[in-house]
Motif scaffolding. Sequence first.
Motif, PDB file in Angstrom:
ATOM      1  N   ALA A 195     -10.354 -33.859   3.087  1.00 53.58           N
ATOM      2  CA  ALA A 195      -8.564 -33.022   2.704  1.00 53.58           C
ATOM      3  C   ALA A 195      -8.673 -31.855   4.296  1.00 53.58           C
ATOM      4  O   ALA A 195      -9.693 -31.715   4.555  1.00 53.58           O
ATOM      5  CB  ALA A 195      -8.473 -32.366   1.738  1.00 53.58           C
TER       6      ALA A 195
ATOM      7  N   GLN B 238     -11.576 -34.064  -1.449  1.00 52.53           N
ATOM      8  CA  GLN B 238     -11.275 -33.054  -0.789  1.00 52.53           C
ATOM      9  C   GLN B 238     -12.212 -32.417   0.628  1.00 52.53           C
ATOM     10  O   GLN B 238     -11.737 -31.987   1.357  1.00 52.53           O
ATOM     11  CB  GLN B 238     -11.978 -31.862  -1.806  1.00 52.53           C
TER      12      GLN B 238
ATOM     13  N   ARG C 262     -10.807 -23.766  -2.293  1.00 49.08           N
ATOM     14  CA  ARG C 262      -9.611 -25.081  -2.309  1.00 49.08           C
ATOM     15  C   ARG C 262      -8.603 -25.134  -2.056  1.00 49.08           C
ATOM     16  O   ARG C 262      -8.119 -26.027  -0.568  1.00 49.08           O
ATOM     17  CB  ARG C 262      -9.954 -25.880  -3.413  1.00 49.08           C
ATOM     18  N   ASP C 263      -7.613 -24.212  -2.128  1.00 49.58           N
ATOM     19  CA  ASP C 263      -6.459 -23.642  -2.218  1.00 49.58           C
ATOM     20  C   ASP C 263      -6.338 -22.392  -1.299  1.00 49.58           C
ATOM     21  O   ASP C 263      -6.598 -21.780  -0.709  1.00 49.58           O
ATOM     22  CB  ASP C 263      -5.844 -22.856  -4.073  1.00 49.58           C
TER      23      ASP C 263
ATOM     24  N   GLU D 194      -6.905 -22.265   4.464  1.00 50.06           N
ATOM     25  CA  GLU D 194      -6.994 -23.184   2.845  1.00 50.06           C
ATOM     26  C   GLU D 194      -8.317 -24.656   3.511  1.00 50.06           C
ATOM     27  O   GLU D 194      -8.722 -24.944   4.425  1.00 50.06           O
ATOM     28  CB  GLU D 194      -5.695 -24.158   2.800  1.00 50.06           C
ATOM     29  N   ASN D 195      -8.846 -24.919   2.461  1.00 50.05           N
ATOM     30  CA  ASN D 195      -9.998 -25.164   2.450  1.00 50.05           C
ATOM     31  C   ASN D 195     -11.248 -25.962   2.972  1.00 50.05           C
ATOM     32  O   ASN D 195     -11.432 -26.104   3.790  1.00 50.05           O
ATOM     33  CB  ASN D 195      -9.071 -27.182   2.968  1.00 50.05           C
TER      34      ASN D 195
ATOM     35  N   PRO E  52     -15.900 -28.035   4.441  1.00 48.89           N
ATOM     36  CA  PRO E  52     -14.448 -27.818   3.537  1.00 48.89           C
ATOM     37  C   PRO E  52     -15.093 -27.797   1.312  1.00 48.89           C
ATOM     38  O   PRO E  52     -16.448 -27.987   1.718  1.00 48.89           O
ATOM     39  CB  PRO E  52     -13.749 -29.331   3.267  1.00 48.89           C
TER      40      PRO E  52
END
Length: 434
Positions: free
Chosen positions: A97, A94, A15-16, A9-10, A87
């Motif tokens: 994140a 993001q 992104r997801d 993820e990321n 990322p």
Amino acid sequence: MQLLRFTFENHRSFRDEATLDLTRPTLKTLRPSKGTTWADHIHHVDGIYGANASGKTNVLDALHYMLGAIGSSATSWLEKPQFPRAPFALIPGQMTAPATFELEFIVSGKRYAYRFATDADGVTEESLHVVSTRWKEVFVRNADGRVKGLKRIPHVARRELALSRAAQFNHETVTPIWEALMRRFDLYHVGDDEVNARLGRIARQLQERSLRLDDLVTLAQIADTGITNIEVEEHAIPPQLARLITHMLTPTADDVQDEQPDQSSEEERDLSNFIARNLFFRHGTNSGRLRHSDESTGTMAWLALGTAVVSALRNGRVLVVDELGSSLHPQLSHLIIDWFEDPSVNTTGAQLVFTSHDMTLLDAGRGDREKREQVWFVEKDSDGVSELFNLADFPLQKGSNIVKQYLEGRFGGVPYTVPSLIHKLLNPRTGEEE
């Protein structure tokens, strides 16, 4: 070693959370049912398809990043000015994140799950679990670097993985896991640089006798290249040239003046012992030799990839290939897939994961359920976010022409072209008038 699932993820265009699942629906428990083996419940070949720039290569890049962190976070990564990460960059928030990476895999018959998460400063969490009668914790670490479960390693630095640090200490519990992850994955990238690097490795292996010349010739003959023999020629750098190169690299003039003409430095000896290896190919019985640069691009691509395929099949590796079929005849790409799926050839449980544009490679044909599970698509939305999904998610009738439907865009993963814009390129004034 067998790969069951890879989740991330990321990372780059993803992104997801995305999961590449290589298990079959028959695997309903934590271990294979009685009378079966892991090989009965996993895919030995999975293909990822998508338009250019859709993000399919980023799936492989996420795996490459995870393996790179496992291998180098406790060594060379510590020397970098910033903690390496990639990322999703199109949304400012993001960038800071967390990014997560998780592998489920089999080593020596045992099922493991290894996971870590990162942010801009380093590792925020990490854990390794193994299946006994249920999932059992091997070790866990937190964002402060405190480690629970690894003897003699109570704490690690923020920017290093506990698994990587434990491997540096040759930790008896997890070093075999680290070695399996490092040695049982082979990532093959598309492009001339990869082919040339592989050819250099082939020449070195031939010289060191870790690769048999007969095997390489057989590989060339499988592809009907016309090659009848392969030779390796060595050229040692002359001592005079080695001395000249050493002097050119000497940092100061004083160092050069202090050196006696009859003395050979350690650097000179190392350069003198340097060997430049070259592959030469013979066609027919009485022909002359051709350098690898004189051979066709397809022949060199086949030898480079073919040796990786043979090594994976012999040693039970997971071979990950970006753009399978690049510079190869389609029959050769089909042949590679057939080898991995044929249990009489693939006796070690080796696996192949690849990206491609050629939907016919996995012979999805007219809707065979098992083949559908092995087909993945990547599509990018208008916000630049990539999504990974499986062909088996679509309700298809038996006998559906999957290749035709894919080319028609029924499953996504194809480019939405605007061919009429060619007129704007060929007639710039037309665009100005509009």
